[in-house]
Design a protein around this motif. Structure first.
Motif, mmCIF file in Angstrom:
data_model
loop_
_atom_site.group_PDB
_atom_site.id
_atom_site.type_symbol
_atom_site.label_atom_id
_atom_site.label_comp_id
_atom_site.label_asym_id
_atom_site.label_seq_id
_atom_site.Cartn_x
_atom_site.Cartn_y
_atom_site.Cartn_z
ATOM 1 N N LEU A 1 -12.068 0.402 -0.090
ATOM 2 C CA LEU A 1 -12.381 0.325 1.428
ATOM 3 C C LEU A 1 -13.586 -0.241 1.648
ATOM 4 O O LEU A 1 -14.527 0.372 1.517
ATOM 5 N N HIS B 1 0.974 -1.380 -0.079
ATOM 6 C CA HIS B 1 -0.009 0.043 0.093
ATOM 7 C C HIS B 1 0.961 1.186 0.025
ATOM 8 O O HIS B 1 1.499 1.604 0.937
ATOM 9 N N ASP C 1 -5.334 3.799 -2.258
ATOM 10 C CA ASP C 1 -6.722 3.929 -1.935
ATOM 11 C C ASP C 1 -7.162 5.365 -2.015
ATOM 12 O O ASP C 1 -7.391 5.961 -0.956
#
Ligand code: HPA
Ligand code: ZN
Length: 339
Positions: free
Chosen positions: A138, A16, A98
């Motif tokens: 998410l 990430h 994200d």
């Protein structure tokens, strides 16, 4: 052994970008954007990185994301990670970002993508690190929000290679996201999902059967289900395992209890990755070193883990053949025989 690990050509498939935000950079970006954080020293910030579960980590991770405001911030974040890759002989990366963690704060999708992509392109040109970019959703925000985010990303999808599913796992089973994955598949995107990190083996089955993923992020809880183990060994559907992350989040009580080498010896296509290295105490090298120290991983096993990552990657066949040759060449030079 340390030199052997550093020199081994490696690929990272579960990373990430927001999880590479080192304390010093977080403080620097906060100052640049005129923000005040509860910490003023990198050392005290690092000391706050004590987690007892995935959620306790995510709370801090989203707080850290808040310093990322401008294109340059996303560039600096990504570029720092790629320089680290270059120093550790990580030659190909497939990285998550994200978008919802940023668009929900008013940062435009285009700003996030532009900064990340500029760094990835520079990394390809200057450092020779090839990449794929994965937009991750998410799960705690639900499927409707994910569908909206995917629709908003539509103008830029030719610059994104796939989708993933991350954040809080328990209570958010993969089957809640079947429409999202069907839509992404129809758009020609690659499909991966986090499953079987804290959640049960059944979440891994759901991701495979109901979402159609061809690679699972984490997946270590497959060990609880013998049918699933057999399926994963037979099909070689890959798992992107993150040893330091798993220990720091309590998925295993200690590295000595980690099951990744057992899974490797059972014939699964397991790979080693760093997940959120700024928060979990290390990048690719550190993850491999931990396997050597706690589990006695051999040089042959480390080479096989790297070869698995080539197999598991989204590279084309020619690039896979080239990387396979470079790993086999390295093994031969180091006197490691791979049967
Ligand atoms: N698990 C789930 N969500 C995440 C993670 C993770 O390890 N890192 C960043 N988001
Ligand atoms: Zn992850």
């Amino acid at each position: 052994m340390d030199d052997f690990i550093t020199g081994l050509p490696k690929l990272e498939l579960h990373l990430h970008l927001e999880g590479t935000l080192e304390p010093a950079l977080m403080l620097r970006l906060a100052a640049r954007n005129g923000l005040t954080l509860p910490w003023t020293e990198a050392a005290t910030l690092k000391a706050a990185y004590q987690f007892d579960s995935l959620q306790s980590f995510l709370d801090l991770y989203y707080q850290g994301c808040d310093v990322l405001r401008q294109e340059q911030d996303f560039f600096d974040l990504t570029w720092a990670y790629l320089q680290r890759c270059a120093s550790e002989q990580v030659v190909h990366v497939e990285v998550f970002f994200d978008p919802q963690a940023h668009t929900s704060r008013g940062v435009p999708f285009e700003t996030v993508l532009a900064g990340i992509e500029a760094a990835l392109l520079r990394g390809e040109g200057e450092l020779g690190i090839s990449y794929r970019l994965i937009m991750s959703f998410l799960r705690h925000l639900g499927e409707e929000a994910a569908l909206t985010a995917l629709a908003e990303a539509d103008p830029w999808l030719d610059r994104i290679h796939g989708i993933g599913l991350d954040s809080s796992e328990l209570g958010y089973p993969p089957e809640q996201f079947t429409r999202l994955f069907a839509r992404a598949k129809a758009l020609g995107l690659g499909l991966v999902a986090h499953a079987g990190e804290e959640g049960p083996a059944d979440y891994i089955w759901q991701a495979i059967r109901q979402l159609g993923v061809r690679r699972i992020d984490h997946g270590v809880r497959c060990a609880d289900d013998s049918d699933l183990l057999r399926f994963l060994a037979d099909t070689r559907l890959p798992l992107t395992v993150c040893p330091l992350s798993n220990v720091r989040l309590g998925v295993f009580p200690s590295m000595a209890n980690h099951n990744v080498l057992t899974l490797l010896e059972q014939g699964l296509c397991v790979t080693i990755n760093s997940d959120d290295p700024a928060y979990f105490g290390g990048y690719m090298d550190a993850n491999m070193r931990a396997l050597v120290e706690a589990l006695g991983a051999s040089r042959e096993q480390l080479c096989r883990l790297s070869l698995n990552a080539v197999e598991a990657s989204w590279l084309n066949l020619a690039a896979k053949a080239r990387l396979t040759r470079s790993i086999l060449g390295y093994a031969a030079c180091q006197g490691v025989s791979l049967s």
